[in-house]
Design a protein around this motif. Structure first.
Motif: not given
Length: 99
Positions: A48-62
């Motif tokens: 197994f591995t883990s992949e980091l991803k990012q999303y933009e939260h409307p008030t808290l930012g990335p």
């Protein structure tokens, strides 16, 4: 150390197991932790591995989050553990062709 990995939910479909069923079973077997990420020993074994991803939260930012991925060797290991066949015809079924 570049290797092909598959998101765990897609691997569940390749094994004809429902993603929720597979996640639940792997947590019960102590392969995944409560955040659905693999324990280090399974990562070190190359399953197994883990992949980091990012999303933009409307008030808290990335915001960062991780998703579990399975290596090719890990898919074979899962098939043996759950005593199922790997369904390689999934992509062919989507295009409407038979193998």
């Amino acid at each position: 150390m570049s290797q092909q990995t598959t998101p765990l939910h897609e691997a569940a479909r390749m094994l004809n197991l429902g993603p929720q069923k597979l996640y639940r079973a792997l947590r019960a077997r102590k392969v995944l932790n409560n955040n659905n990420l693999p324990y280090r020993c399974y990562v070190q074994r190359g399953l197994f591995t883990s992949e980091l991803k990012q999303y933009e939260h409307p008030t808290l930012g990335p915001k960062l989050y991780a998703t579990p991925h399975v290596t090719d060797e890990g898919i074979k290991w899962l098939a043996r553990e759950f005593e199922v066949e790997i369904a390689k015809a999934n992509q062919q079924q989507k295009t409407g062709t038979e193998a």
